[in-house]
Design a protein around this motif. Structure first.
Motif, PDB file in Angstrom:
ATOM      1  N   ALA A 141      50.688  45.457  -5.766  1.00  0.00           N
ATOM      2  CA  ALA A 141      52.057  45.061  -5.416  1.00  0.00           C
ATOM      3  C   ALA A 141      52.169  43.536  -5.344  1.00  0.00           C
ATOM      4  N   LYS A 145      54.392  39.583  -8.373  1.00  0.00           N
ATOM      5  CA  LYS A 145      55.215  38.396  -8.166  1.00  0.00           C
ATOM      6  C   LYS A 145      55.597  37.772  -9.510  1.00  0.00           C
ATOM      7  N   VAL A 167      60.578  40.175  -8.866  1.00  0.00           N
ATOM      8  CA  VAL A 167      59.857  40.105  -7.587  1.00  0.00           C
ATOM      9  C   VAL A 167      59.618  38.642  -7.215  1.00  0.00           C
ATOM     10  N   PHE A 170      55.796  39.549  -2.008  1.00  0.00           N
ATOM     11  CA  PHE A 170      55.422  40.819  -1.394  1.00  0.00           C
ATOM     12  C   PHE A 170      54.653  40.535  -0.104  1.00  0.00           C
ATOM     13  N   LYS A 172      52.247  41.863   2.608  1.00  0.00           N
ATOM     14  CA  LYS A 172      51.284  42.944   2.815  1.00  0.00           C
ATOM     15  C   LYS A 172      51.365  43.528   4.225  1.00  0.00           C
ATOM     16  N   LYS A 175      54.720  45.468   4.156  1.00  0.00           N
ATOM     17  CA  LYS A 175      54.776  46.286   2.930  1.00  0.00           C
ATOM     18  C   LYS A 175      56.182  46.266   2.331  1.00  0.00           C
ATOM     19  N   GLU A 176      56.787  45.079   2.340  1.00  0.00           N
ATOM     20  CA  GLU A 176      58.130  44.908   1.791  1.00  0.00           C
ATOM     21  C   GLU A 176      58.123  43.914   0.626  1.00  0.00           C
ATOM     22  N   PHE A 177      58.961  44.213  -0.370  1.00  0.00           N
ATOM     23  CA  PHE A 177      59.188  43.303  -1.478  1.00  0.00           C
ATOM     24  C   PHE A 177      60.443  42.471  -1.211  1.00  0.00           C
ATOM     25  N   LYS A 199      65.447  42.766   0.420  1.00  0.00           N
ATOM     26  CA  LYS A 199      64.130  43.114   0.937  1.00  0.00           C
ATOM     27  C   LYS A 199      64.032  44.632   0.891  1.00  0.00           C
ATOM     28  N   MET A 202      58.102  49.488  -0.436  1.00  0.00           N
ATOM     29  CA  MET A 202      57.343  49.782  -1.657  1.00  0.00           C
ATOM     30  C   MET A 202      57.893  50.999  -2.393  1.00  0.00           C
TER      31      MET A 202
END
Length: 293
Positions: A141, A145, A167, A170, A172, A175-177, A199, A202
């Motif tokens: 994920a 980017k 993107v 991200f 970690k 756990k949001e983009f 926002k 995943m």
């Protein structure tokens, strides 16, 4: 298919609500997969009956029917693989719930046989593997980017809206983009006006296959439902694979990776018919479970 989880005494109180919810979601997913398998099996049986009852069909009709039959068999295989995956996930969730019950309720001390010891070691290895798998997913994920992906940016009780976005970042931890919807305008000023940031979790993101690597894409067979970018737009809609064209891999004209899919988009009627739209493989992804359009 119905699913229920319950318990008595201290064991039942120890069950985490999130675990139970996850169990029920997986059970619904498994139920839906089996319904889809029944539908595909029904279509396969119809074609079988037609072949048996119409032996006088010309070669062209036979070829077309065999192509449809192959597509349904490919779809049946993919659904079967998905069912195995969902069943395995359910077993893992149930094991976790059972372990929670065991730890919360008093139990008699029992002697563990060598076979049970091996099984316990296997369970531990599986847990470690799952943790490693999650780390791998987080790394993948993070590597998105700057890439364009399919994103569910809006959702309500009636429909989901999917768009091509880029993107930006991200996280970690959460756990949001963080993504950017770059819907183009007529000029620079209007382009800025239409830029929107979101926002998203995943589960709302689907990576596209690599444009320069057709082998990174799934091979969707004829009749398979997919999510694809409608030509000339940045929006994704549900469509059915009508056919697909292959790239020539060498001078001997060996066809390998899919280059374009000819798709029939839902609600895309022209003069009462659904026209076939050519969409490149890197703008087609698997249809998300429970998609609403």
């Amino acid at each position: 298919m119905s699913s229920s989880v319950g318990g008595g005494g201290g064991g039942g109180a120890a069950l985490a609500g999130g675990d139970v919810a996850g169990l029920l979601d997986k059970a619904k997913e498994l139920d839906q997969l089996r319904k889809e398998q029944d539908d595909v099996a029904s279509e396969i049986n119809k074609i079988h009956k037609k072949i048996i009852s119409s032996p006088e069909m010309v070669d062209k009709s036979v070829d077309a029917m065999m192509a449809r039959l192959r597509g349904f068999y490919v779809q049946a295989r993919e659904l079967s693989e998905s069912e195995i995956s969902a069943s395995s996930a359910l077993v893992g969730l149930l094991d976790g719930l059972l372990q929670s019950g065991v730890s919360a309720a008093p139990r008699k001390k029992i002697e563990i046989s060598e076979q049970k010891k091996k099984r316990m070691k296997s369970d531990t290895d599986t847990t470690r593997f799952s943790s490693a798998s999650m780390r791998s997913q987080l790394d993948q994920a993070a590597n998105l980017k700057g890439e364009q992906v399919a994103a569910r940016v809006k959702s309500d009780d009636e429909k989901d809206e999917w768009f091509v976005v880029k993107v930006i970042h991200f996280d970690k931890e959460t756990k949001e983009f963080e993504v950017l919807d770059e819907e183009p305008g007529d000029d620079e000023e209007s382009a800025q006006k239409f830029e929107r940031k979101y926002k998203l979790p995943m589960s709302y993101i689907i990576p596209f296959p690599k444009k320069g690597d057709p082998s990174s894409a799934q091979d969707f067979g004829q009749g398979r439902q997919v999510l694809a970018v409608y030509p000339g737009t940045t929006a994704l809609y549900r469509a059915t694979v009508a056919s697909h064209r292959k790239r020539k891999s060498d001078e001997y004209v060996t066809y390998t990776s899919t280059s374009f899919y000819n798709l029939l988009f839902d609600d895309d009627e022209e003069d009462g018919n659904l026209p076939e739209r050519a969409v490149p493989f890197y703008r087609v992804v698997a249809l998300p479970e429970g998609h609403r359009q």
